[in-house]
Design an enzyme around this catalytic site. Structure first.
Site, PDB file in Angstrom:
ATOM      1  N   GLY A  33       0.062 -16.868 -52.429  1.00  0.00           N
ATOM      2  CA  GLY A  33       0.324 -15.561 -52.554  1.00  0.00           C
ATOM      3  C   GLY A  33       1.536 -15.053 -51.691  1.00  0.00           C
ATOM      4  N   HIS A  34       1.662 -15.749 -50.388  1.00  0.00           N
ATOM      5  CA  HIS A  34       3.133 -15.859 -49.580  1.00  0.00           C
ATOM      6  C   HIS A  34       4.164 -16.345 -50.457  1.00  0.00           C
ATOM      7  CE1 HIS A  34      -0.089 -16.570 -46.266  1.00  0.00           C
ATOM      8  NE2 HIS A  34       0.424 -15.555 -46.121  1.00  0.00           N
ATOM      9  N   GLN A  58      -2.558  -7.773 -32.954  1.00  0.00           N
ATOM     10  CA  GLN A  58      -3.376  -7.300 -34.238  1.00  0.00           C
ATOM     11  C   GLN A  58      -4.953  -7.896 -34.215  1.00  0.00           C
ATOM     12  OE1 GLN A  58      -0.198  -8.621 -37.055  1.00  0.00           O
ATOM     13  NE2 GLN A  58      -1.895  -8.978 -38.325  1.00  0.00           N
ATOM     14  N   LYS A 145       0.320  -6.323 -51.932  1.00  0.00           N
ATOM     15  CA  LYS A 145      -0.878  -5.353 -51.958  1.00  0.00           C
ATOM     16  C   LYS A 145      -2.110  -5.726 -51.688  1.00  0.00           C
ATOM     17  CE  LYS A 145       1.077  -2.917 -55.966  1.00  0.00           C
ATOM     18  NZ  LYS A 145       1.053  -2.512 -57.553  1.00  0.00           N
ATOM     19  N   GLN A 150      -2.628  -1.789 -44.992  1.00  0.00           N
ATOM     20  CA  GLN A 150      -1.255  -2.374 -44.111  1.00  0.00           C
ATOM     21  C   GLN A 150      -0.158  -1.895 -45.001  1.00  0.00           C
ATOM     22  OE1 GLN A 150      -1.045  -6.463 -42.536  1.00  0.00           O
ATOM     23  NE2 GLN A 150       0.431  -7.041 -43.990  1.00  0.00           N
ATOM     24  N   SER A 182      -6.032 -16.068 -49.632  1.00  0.00           N
ATOM     25  CA  SER A 182      -5.849 -15.650 -48.242  1.00  0.00           C
ATOM     26  C   SER A 182      -5.987 -16.891 -47.367  1.00  0.00           C
ATOM     27  CB  SER A 182      -7.270 -14.895 -47.831  1.00  0.00           C
ATOM     28  OG  SER A 182      -7.488 -14.853 -46.591  1.00  0.00           O
TER      29      SER A 182
END
Ligand code: AMP
Length: 274
Positions: A33-34, A58, A145, A150, A182
């Site tokens: 994903g990154h 956060q 997305k 965020q 993730s």
């Protein structure tokens, strides 16, 4: 690739830049994903900065700040192979003073869904993203997305503070069975990997219903909840417009369907843009 661990180191390395700068902020433990964000940024910019910073402000009290997966060595290799120019890996002290000016998420959009379940999370996220965008001097900054709210809040921050950077939304990357990638997926053990598929399956169910012209939000949410029974606890299912206002009916081209649920140790989120 230059690895910059201080603000000065980053600024010095940036002096060699002469053209457009792409920037991808991350918390590390990099996955496909990154990498898709990094490759997207690589294609569109002359220079590329990636940051890895597990941002303490956060994380809420009791969340996984101390155990958040860290894979610096592997991350450095991945960035080298992806032809990143500068990998920025600052310390907490480099990024924060003790008594800081704080940025707050907007009162409504920042405190529904993720913001409601994790109060203060978006304040800390916006604070660090503001710092990182300023430090990078990016022309284009890339966000997934996957973290839909965020992305919306960062876009709003850039607009509200007249920041000179283009925010580029990037598609969600999933594994071959549909699970959204993730860093926290490493927490999934045993049958939890199987059960975690119910998040994306519930979104698939929503897609099928919309394709079959079922647009009623309550009806879709009810059907999704049925698919989500494999999760340990469903935190929310939401059908909102791009402003994050709840919808009674799906509006094609202006809807996001979001889900958050606990499966074993991790709290997982996923969403679908319609
Ligand atoms: P994180 O390291 O989790 O803070 O994520 C850094 C960036 O990668 C954020 O913009 C995320 O939205 C994005 N991202 C994380 N997972 C995915 C994914 N599966 N697909 C696309 N983007 C992602």
């Amino acid at each position: 690739m230059v690895i910059a661990r201080t603000i000065e180191g980053l600024q010095e390395a940036k002096q060699k830049f002469s053209g457009s700068i792409g920037f991808v902020p991350t918390m590390g433990a990099l996955h496909q994903g990154h990498l898709s964000l990094i490759q997207h940024a690589r294609r569109e910019n002359e220079h590329l900065i990636v940051s890895i910073f597990v941002n303490p402000t956060q994380f809420l009290e009791g969340e996984d700040l101390d155990s958040y997966p860290r894979k610096d060595e592997a991350d450095i290799k991945i960035c080298e192979l992806a032809k990143v120019d500068i990998l920025f890996m600052p310390s907490i002290d480099a990024m924060y003073e003790t008594d800081e000016l704080r940025i707050g998420a907007p009162a409504i959009r920042g405190y529904v869904l993720e913001g409601e379940k994790r109060p203060g999370h978006f304040d800390g996220m916006l604070q660090v993203v503001m710092k990182l965008l300023n430090l990078s001097g990016a022309d284009n900054a890339y966000f997934g997305k996957k973290d839909a709210q965020q992305l919306a809040l960062i876009t709003q921050m850039v607009k509200n503070y007249f920041m000179d950077v283009n925010i580029v939304p990037c598609e969600i990357v999933r594994d071959e069975r549909g699970l959204a990638l993730s860093s926290r997926n490493v927490y999934l053990e045993g049958d939890e990997k199987e059960r975690a598929l119910c998040l994306s399956a519930s979104l698939k169910k929503a897609t099928q219903m919309v394709l079959a012209k079922e647009l009623d939000a309550e009806t879709i949410k009810k059907a999704m909840l049925e698919v989500l029974k494999d999760a340990d606890q469903v935190e929310y299912i939401a059908i909102v417009n791009r402003e994050f206002k709840a919808l009674k009916k799906v509006e094609i081209g202006n809807t996001i369907i979001l889900v958050a649920a606990w499966v074993g140790k991790p709290r997982l989120i996923d969403n679908l843009w319609i």
